[in-house]
Design a protein around this motif. Structure first.
Motif, PDB file in Angstrom:
ATOM      1  N   ASN A 239      36.568 128.211 -17.179  1.00  0.00           N
ATOM      2  CA  ASN A 239      36.579 129.502 -16.512  1.00  0.00           C
ATOM      3  C   ASN A 239      36.835 129.292 -15.026  1.00  0.00           C
ATOM      4  O   ASN A 239      36.706 128.176 -14.512  1.00  0.00           O
ATOM      5  N   GLY A 240      37.205 130.355 -14.325  1.00  0.00           N
ATOM      6  CA  GLY A 240      37.457 130.233 -12.902  1.00  0.00           C
ATOM      7  C   GLY A 240      37.314 131.565 -12.188  1.00  0.00           C
ATOM      8  O   GLY A 240      37.422 132.630 -12.804  1.00  0.00           O
ATOM      9  N   TRP A 241      37.098 131.466 -10.876  1.00  0.00           N
ATOM     10  CA  TRP A 241      37.008 132.690 -10.060  1.00  0.00           C
ATOM     11  C   TRP A 241      37.199 132.328  -8.593  1.00  0.00           C
ATOM     12  O   TRP A 241      36.654 131.337  -8.099  1.00  0.00           O
ATOM     13  N   THR A 242      38.036 133.104  -7.904  1.00  0.00           N
ATOM     14  CA  THR A 242      38.071 133.121  -6.445  1.00  0.00           C
ATOM     15  C   THR A 242      38.270 134.581  -6.034  1.00  0.00           C
ATOM     16  O   THR A 242      38.637 135.432  -6.866  1.00  0.00           O
ATOM     17  N   SER A 243      38.056 134.864  -4.774  1.00  0.00           N
ATOM     18  CA  SER A 243      38.183 136.252  -4.317  1.00  0.00           C
ATOM     19  C   SER A 243      39.623 136.750  -4.421  1.00  0.00           C
ATOM     20  O   SER A 243      39.852 137.954  -4.604  1.00  0.00           O
ATOM     21  N   LYS A 244      40.592 135.851  -4.338  1.00  0.00           N
ATOM     22  CA  LYS A 244      42.000 136.258  -4.462  1.00  0.00           C
ATOM     23  C   LYS A 244      42.474 136.242  -5.915  1.00  0.00           C
ATOM     24  O   LYS A 244      43.226 137.121  -6.329  1.00  0.00           O
ATOM     25  N   ALA A 245      42.052 135.249  -6.667  1.00  0.00           N
ATOM     26  CA  ALA A 245      42.494 135.141  -8.062  1.00  0.00           C
ATOM     27  C   ALA A 245      41.741 136.094  -8.980  1.00  0.00           C
ATOM     28  O   ALA A 245      42.238 136.467 -10.035  1.00  0.00           O
ATOM     29  N   LEU A 246      40.524 136.467  -8.590  1.00  0.00           N
ATOM     30  CA  LEU A 246      39.579 137.183  -9.444  1.00  0.00           C
ATOM     31  C   LEU A 246      39.210 136.284 -10.630  1.00  0.00           C
ATOM     32  O   LEU A 246      39.355 135.071 -10.568  1.00  0.00           O
ATOM     33  N   GLY A 247      38.704 136.894 -11.706  1.00  0.00           N
ATOM     34  CA  GLY A 247      38.208 136.094 -12.818  1.00  0.00           C
ATOM     35  C   GLY A 247      39.318 135.644 -13.750  1.00  0.00           C
ATOM     36  O   GLY A 247      40.245 136.400 -14.057  1.00  0.00           O
ATOM     37  N   SER A 248      39.228 134.406 -14.201  1.00  0.00           N
ATOM     38  CA  SER A 248      40.178 133.875 -15.192  1.00  0.00           C
ATOM     39  C   SER A 248      39.396 133.014 -16.173  1.00  0.00           C
ATOM     40  O   SER A 248      38.327 132.495 -15.860  1.00  0.00           O
ATOM     41  N   PHE A 249      39.956 132.852 -17.365  1.00  0.00           N
ATOM     42  CA  PHE A 249      39.259 132.088 -18.399  1.00  0.00           C
ATOM     43  C   PHE A 249      40.261 131.633 -19.453  1.00  0.00           C
ATOM     44  O   PHE A 249      41.199 132.358 -19.793  1.00  0.00           O
ATOM     45  N   VAL A 250      40.057 130.432 -19.971  1.00  0.00           N
ATOM     46  CA  VAL A 250      40.763 129.991 -21.162  1.00  0.00           C
ATOM     47  C   VAL A 250      39.749 129.260 -22.024  1.00  0.00           C
ATOM     48  O   VAL A 250      38.985 128.430 -21.530  1.00  0.00           O
ATOM     49  N   GLY A 251      39.700 129.620 -23.295  1.00  0.00           N
ATOM     50  CA  GLY A 251      38.709 129.015 -24.178  1.00  0.00           C
ATOM     51  C   GLY A 251      39.184 128.970 -25.608  1.00  0.00           C
ATOM     52  O   GLY A 251      40.146 129.648 -26.000  1.00  0.00           O
ATOM     53  N   ALA A 252      38.504 128.151 -26.403  1.00  0.00           N
ATOM     54  CA  ALA A 252      38.836 127.999 -27.822  1.00  0.00           C
ATOM     55  C   ALA A 252      37.556 127.970 -28.628  1.00  0.00           C
ATOM     56  O   ALA A 252      36.534 127.445 -28.178  1.00  0.00           O
ATOM     57  N   ALA A 253      37.617 128.533 -29.821  1.00  0.00           N
ATOM     58  CA  ALA A 253      36.474 128.531 -30.736  1.00  0.00           C
ATOM     59  C   ALA A 253      36.985 128.189 -32.134  1.00  0.00           C
ATOM     60  O   ALA A 253      38.142 128.486 -32.474  1.00  0.00           O
ATOM     61  N   ARG A 254      36.127 127.574 -32.931  1.00  0.00           N
ATOM     62  CA  ARG A 254      36.519 127.154 -34.284  1.00  0.00           C
ATOM     63  C   ARG A 254      35.528 127.722 -35.292  1.00  0.00           C
ATOM     64  O   ARG A 254      34.316 127.568 -35.151  1.00  0.00           O
ATOM     65  N   ARG A 255      36.076 128.373 -36.311  1.00  0.00           N
ATOM     66  CA  ARG A 255      35.255 128.909 -37.404  1.00  0.00           C
ATOM     67  C   ARG A 255      35.989 128.689 -38.720  1.00  0.00           C
ATOM     68  O   ARG A 255      37.204 128.946 -38.804  1.00  0.00           O
ATOM     69  N   ASN A 256      35.253 128.218 -39.714  1.00  0.00           N
ATOM     70  CA  ASN A 256      35.818 128.019 -41.057  1.00  0.00           C
ATOM     71  C   ASN A 256      37.106 127.200 -41.028  1.00  0.00           C
ATOM     72  O   ASN A 256      38.062 127.468 -41.770  1.00  0.00           O
ATOM     73  N   GLY A 257      37.132 126.197 -40.158  1.00  0.00           N
ATOM     74  CA  GLY A 257      38.272 125.303 -40.108  1.00  0.00           C
ATOM     75  C   GLY A 257      39.468 125.820 -39.347  1.00  0.00           C
ATOM     76  O   GLY A 257      40.529 125.181 -39.355  1.00  0.00           O
ATOM     77  N   HIS A 258      39.345 126.960 -38.665  1.00  0.00           N
ATOM     78  CA  HIS A 258      40.450 127.541 -37.909  1.00  0.00           C
ATOM     79  C   HIS A 258      40.041 127.704 -36.446  1.00  0.00           C
ATOM     80  O   HIS A 258      38.886 128.007 -36.148  1.00  0.00           O
ATOM     81  N   THR A 259      41.011 127.509 -35.545  1.00  0.00           N
ATOM     82  CA  THR A 259      40.741 127.570 -34.112  1.00  0.00           C
ATOM     83  C   THR A 259      41.567 128.675 -33.464  1.00  0.00           C
ATOM     84  O   THR A 259      42.782 128.765 -33.675  1.00  0.00           O
ATOM     85  N   ILE A 260      40.885 129.490 -32.678  1.00  0.00           N
ATOM     86  CA  ILE A 260      41.530 130.562 -31.928  1.00  0.00           C
ATOM     87  C   ILE A 260      41.399 130.268 -30.438  1.00  0.00           C
ATOM     88  O   ILE A 260      40.345 129.847 -29.963  1.00  0.00           O
ATOM     89  N   ILE A 261      42.489 130.493 -29.702  1.00  0.00           N
ATOM     90  CA  ILE A 261      42.509 130.337 -28.250  1.00  0.00           C
ATOM     91  C   ILE A 261      42.656 131.720 -27.613  1.00  0.00           C
ATOM     92  O   ILE A 261      43.479 132.527 -28.049  1.00  0.00           O
ATOM     93  N   VAL A 262      41.861 131.971 -26.578  1.00  0.00           N
ATOM     94  CA  VAL A 262      41.992 133.190 -25.783  1.00  0.00           C
ATOM     95  C   VAL A 262      42.072 132.797 -24.318  1.00  0.00           C
ATOM     96  O   VAL A 262      41.277 131.980 -23.839  1.00  0.00           O
ATOM     97  N   SER A 263      43.038 133.356 -23.615  1.00  0.00           N
ATOM     98  CA  SER A 263      43.139 133.163 -22.171  1.00  0.00           C
ATOM     99  C   SER A 263      43.279 134.519 -21.503  1.00  0.00           C
ATOM    100  O   SER A 263      43.952 135.409 -22.035  1.00  0.00           O
ATOM    101  N   ILE A 264      42.631 134.685 -20.358  1.00  0.00           N
ATOM    102  CA  ILE A 264      42.732 135.930 -19.596  1.00  0.00           C
ATOM    103  C   ILE A 264      42.948 135.585 -18.128  1.00  0.00           C
ATOM    104  O   ILE A 264      42.556 134.507 -17.663  1.00  0.00           O
TER     105      ILE A 264
END
Length: 364
Positions: A239-264
């Motif tokens: 995750n990340g944050w600065t006053s100019k960039a605002l909030g950002s995030f990239v993450g991955a989760a795994r359930r039942n053998g499958h992985t999903i990636i979300v980035s904002i």
């Protein structure tokens, strides 16, 4: 006929230069990913609302982009750029090597793990500090261990090109805002997917807590990724944050053998619950919806060029010199090449003069 020569010149230039300079190219990952608004298959319930200006939901296993919003929009990445730093440097640095951070690294602004300029840290300690508590000082110390800031930035930008993250330009190793630095939600998803293929990368981002060396003993550090503590199957990333960039995030989760990636990117508030909702949507719809694009694979390594046999060593003492006819043919082919180049230059110059002359004679 007076305009024939300029036309010939333009055609020749086009052939030599490889076509128009401003040819349109398809967005990386597919045509739809060039759109700015919400991108989702028709007839499918849209992902939950988020205040993020840009996002990507992708299936890490297949590379399918399930939904997105302005995925190639370029924004300041803040500390999510540390994922690229880790992806670049983990294969290059010996994790057991001892490092003494410089005064510059120790005094790096922003979030820090609290380094001191003593050789009490291993490279692995610094990766943990960078990825768990987002230590800007640790990122700079790693850059120094890789041969310096300039070399590390060159390596990071080369790695971004290798995985086809063409929206990403690294100007710092820690994501502190700097003019010209950028990334995109699509690129952050590419970086995360490439990182997950590295065992050490995945091990670092999954740690909730760890012990960090101090001049006398150690102290405990905890991961800033809140979803590691409360989202089922969360692997982590950054995750990340600065006053100019605002909030950002990239993450991955795994359930039942499958992985999903979300980035904002460009979120102006508390985004953790919204990210969890996007992950839930990804798990619920993977394998059911038509993808709107794809996370591309890294550029394959170039195949080695075939080794040609060594040219004969022609000298006065050579027992088997090349025949005179062969040498003459080689010289003749070189002469033809030189004449061809000279002729082309003459045509280009003459055509340009002809064009200027014709324009000056044009009736006003």
């Amino acid at each position: 006929m007076k305009h024939v020569a300029p036309v010939v010149v333009l055609l020749a230039a086009t052939v030599f230069l490889g076509g128009p300079a401003h040819a349109e190219t398809e967005p990386v990952g597919g045509t739809h990913l060039g759109e700015r608004g919400l991108i989702v298959s028709q007839g499918v319930k849209a992902p939950p609302k988020t205040a993020a200006r840009s996002y990507v939901i992708a299936d890490a296993d297949t590379g399918e982009v399930l939904a997105a919003k302005d995925p190639h929009g370029r924004f300041l990445p803040a500390s999510t750029l540390k994922a690229l730093t880790a992806l670049t440097l983990i294969p290059k640095l010996d994790k057991d090597r001892k490092v003494r951070p410089s005064n510059r690294a120790v005094n790096e602004e922003g979030s820090a793990v609290g380094l001191v300029s003593k050789p009490i840290y291993t490279v692995e300690d610094l990766f943990k500090a960078m990825l768990l508590v987002s230590g800007n000082d640790a990122a700079m110390a790693l850059a120094e261990a890789n041969g310096g800031l300039a070399k590390t930035l060159q390596d990071m930008n080369s790695e971004a090109k290798r995985i086809q993250a063409f929206d990403t330009v690294a100007k710092t190793p820690n994501g502190l805002d700097k003019p010209g630095q950028s990334s995109s939600a699509y690129d952050l998803a590419l970086i995360a997917r490439a990182g997950l293929a590295n065992h050490d990368f995945q091990r670092y981002i999954s740690m909730k807590t760890d012990k960090f060396p101090a001049p006398k003993g150690y102290y405990e550090i905890g991961n800033h990724n809140k979803l590691l503590w409360r989202y089922k199957g969360m692997i982590g990333v950054k995750n990340g944050w600065t006053s100019k960039a605002l909030g950002s995030f990239v993450g991955a989760a795994r359930r039942n053998g499958h992985t999903i990636i979300v980035s904002i990117m460009r979120h102006d508030g508390y985004f953790w619950d919204e990210v969890a909702g996007l992950l839930d949507w990804g798990f619920a719809n993977r394998g059911k919806v038509a993808p709107v694009g794809r996370l591309v694979d890294p550029v394959p390594d170039a195949a080695p060029l075939p080794t040609l046999p060594a040219a004969p060593n022609v000298s006065r003492t050579s027992p088997n010199p090349l025949p005179t006819a062969t040498l003459g043919a080689e010289r003749g082919s070189q002469t033809v090449l030189h004449v061809s180049i000279a002729l082309l230059g003459t045509v280009l110059i003459g055509g340009t003069i002809w064009l200027v002359y014709g324009l000056r004679r044009r009736p006003r």
